[in-house]
Design an enzyme around this catalytic site. Sequence first.
Site, PDB file in Angstrom:
ATOM      1  N   LYS A 176      -0.813  16.471  -9.226  1.00 15.36           N
ATOM      2  CA  LYS A 176      -0.650  15.160  -9.864  1.00 15.36           C
ATOM      3  C   LYS A 176      -0.429  15.317 -11.364  1.00 15.36           C
ATOM      4  CE  LYS A 176      -3.589  12.425  -6.763  1.00 15.36           C
ATOM      5  NZ  LYS A 176      -2.542  11.494  -6.321  1.00 15.36           N
ATOM      6  N   ARG A 229      -4.348  11.302   4.858  1.00 15.22           N
ATOM      7  CA  ARG A 229      -3.955  11.114   6.257  1.00 15.22           C
ATOM      8  C   ARG A 229      -4.171  12.378   7.070  1.00 15.22           C
ATOM      9  NH1 ARG A 229       1.972   9.511   4.192  1.00 15.22           N
ATOM     10  NH2 ARG A 229       0.683   8.936   2.402  1.00 15.22           N
TER      11      ARG A 229
HETATM   12  N1  BES Z   1      -5.702   9.531  -3.282  1.00 11.39           N
HETATM   13  C1  BES Z   1      -4.312   9.308  -3.409  1.00 11.39           C
HETATM   14  C2  BES Z   1      -3.952   7.828  -3.446  1.00 11.39           C
HETATM   15  C3  BES Z   1      -4.272   7.102  -4.722  1.00 11.39           C
HETATM   16  C4  BES Z   1      -3.484   7.280  -5.845  1.00 11.39           C
HETATM   17  C5  BES Z   1      -5.305   6.203  -4.770  1.00 11.39           C
HETATM   18  C6  BES Z   1      -3.773   6.570  -7.006  1.00 11.39           C
HETATM   19  C7  BES Z   1      -5.590   5.500  -5.911  1.00 11.39           C
HETATM   20  C8  BES Z   1      -4.808   5.682  -7.031  1.00 11.39           C
HETATM   21  C9  BES Z   1      -3.561   9.917  -2.220  1.00 11.39           C
HETATM   22  O1  BES Z   1      -4.111  11.082  -1.721  1.00 11.39           O
HETATM   23  C10 BES Z   1      -2.186  10.251  -2.701  1.00 11.39           C
HETATM   24  O2  BES Z   1      -2.082  11.074  -3.556  1.00 11.39           O
HETATM   25  N2  BES Z   1      -1.197   9.576  -2.156  1.00 11.39           N
HETATM   26  C11 BES Z   1       0.137   9.780  -2.564  1.00 11.39           C
HETATM   27  C12 BES Z   1       1.008   9.774  -1.336  1.00 11.39           C
HETATM   28  C13 BES Z   1       2.405  10.212  -1.601  1.00 11.39           C
HETATM   29  C14 BES Z   1       2.445  11.681  -1.956  1.00 11.39           C
HETATM   30  C15 BES Z   1       3.235   9.951  -0.370  1.00 11.39           C
HETATM   31  C16 BES Z   1       0.531   8.625  -3.495  1.00 11.39           C
HETATM   32  O3  BES Z   1       0.105   7.488  -3.259  1.00 11.39           O
HETATM   33  O4  BES Z   1       1.194   8.894  -4.479  1.00 11.39           O
HETATM   34 MN    MN Z   2      -3.436  12.794  -2.777  1.00 15.05          MN
END
Ligand code: BES
Ligand code: MN
Length: 517
Positions: free
Chosen positions: A303, A377
């Site tokens: 990230k 997931r």
């Molecule tokens: N934990 C995150 C989702 C999230 C992001 C929650 C920001 C709250 C604030 C999750 O594991 C994630 O990183 N999801 C990705 C999915 C994508 C790679 C398809 C996302 O939402 O960017």
């Molecule tokens: Mn994630």
Amino acid sequence: MYKTVAEKLKISSFNQPIDKISSIDCIWIPLFSGKNVAKMTSVATSVNNFSQKAIERVLKSGDFTGKLGETLLLREVVGVKAKKILLVGLGEESSLDGKAFARAVCAAVSITAESLSIKKALSFLTQVKVKGRDNEWLTRTHVSETLRMLYKFEIFKTEQRAQGAAKGEKSHSDNIALKSLQISSPKNMSVAEFSRSIRSGICLANGVELTRDLGNLPPNVCTPGYIRDVAKRLARETSLKCEIFDRKKLEKLKMGSFLAVAQGSAQPPYMIVLSHNGGKAREAPIVLVGKGITFDSGGISIKPSAAMDEMKYDMCGAATVVGLMKTVAQSGIKKNVIGVVVTCENMPSGTATRPGDIVNSKSGRTIEILNTDAEGRLILCDALTYVERYKPKAVIDVATLTGACVIALGGVNTGLFSADNQLASALIDAGQKSLDPAWRLPLEEDYQELINSPFADVANVGGREAGSVTAACFLWRFAKNYPWAHLDIAGTAWLSGSKKNATGRPVPLLWEFISEY
Ligand code: BES
Ligand code: MN
Ligand code: ZN
């Protein structure tokens, strides 16, 4: 875990008329807003009568108009035994609904908490009629909102630690000046029913608080092993049964998708099962499944740095399940409820999964991991397969699953996905009733093709489009054997920025749901 707010502030019932009060620092008196001046309630009229019309004079002065959330502190009012009177605005009488009532309670609590000299308060806010809500709801909500408002997470503040230590306590001590709150019994409510409702509000608040504590803890403290220990301790202190599955057992269970996420971290993963057997032995249980990523760096698909610290909250689904199970256990509800937590850390390292890896899920299906940041997931799908063995009445998973859900719904509504209309509407109703709302988003087969993989049975991401829906669709493929719903709490589990704090949502929604379903 730490001293709860309910242990610092004693909440009890007041079953007497208003002229029978003694040694109270502050009484809370509700007033409505009127055309030009605030409008009396019956309690306000009584106080006015034995205080030589003190209230009337204040209202005439225009210093208090009764609008929702407005407060005014009066000192040394003649004829009133309490040291202070807090006037609390409820807004227009005709628009006093549950949400407005909760707002008024919160306003009264926060202004009272600011005054360090108020140690004992007495509330008459329960002496009004609230649209669509009964006395039981009014009492319970008064209690749980009060405790929620007084919550502070200060265990890492040295000053609080020192004060606690001086009193021989392990952690933060009495950081709340208010020590006792009496709540006056609503009309037409029995003493027994009233104290049951107070108790019920405390049970809910205790669960919400545990969820918030777990969420707020830093990721170097709140590791998967820490959550395991909290669950074990909770089971020891209540009637819950606790089962722990470590890496070896997870391998035996063939939870290859879950283990793939965990393999980049030095912290070992756990699956934790907390069971409350309050119902008949053969009654199908309600099963909750929580995502417990104690830190989500994104893994190799790392990230960006901005606000990455907030990914300590990526275990809020797990925290919701643990907190909820505390409420379930303390309430002694006569139903079977099972809470399942899958917890690990998502880290980049030499042993981490790579984009392109194909893993074997517990269901037997293969998953192509195209993005290691779509890890929630991957851990949930194996848990969803695992819980088939309970032949559940319903399974609800709770997860901070997608950033897209934050974009779609913000911090107001939790995202709700379900193919089961009855289950979905029960959850929406529970959200409305508990002031912890959810909004239904589509779950349809037409979206499934977005996560087809050329090499494996399914890919773990679709494109940028409908990100929350494709995440839900992924889970759906593993949840076909029972009624199922998915709650995406990415926007509602915590507040960002200067108000950064876990909210404890959706514990109120789920507790309401379990009570009714
Ligand atoms: N934990 C995150 C989702 C999230 C992001 C929650 C920001 C709250 C604030 C999750 O594991 C994630 O990183 N999801 C990705 C999915 C994508 C790679 C398809 C996302 O939402 O960017
Ligand atoms: Mn994630
Ligand atoms: Zn995540």
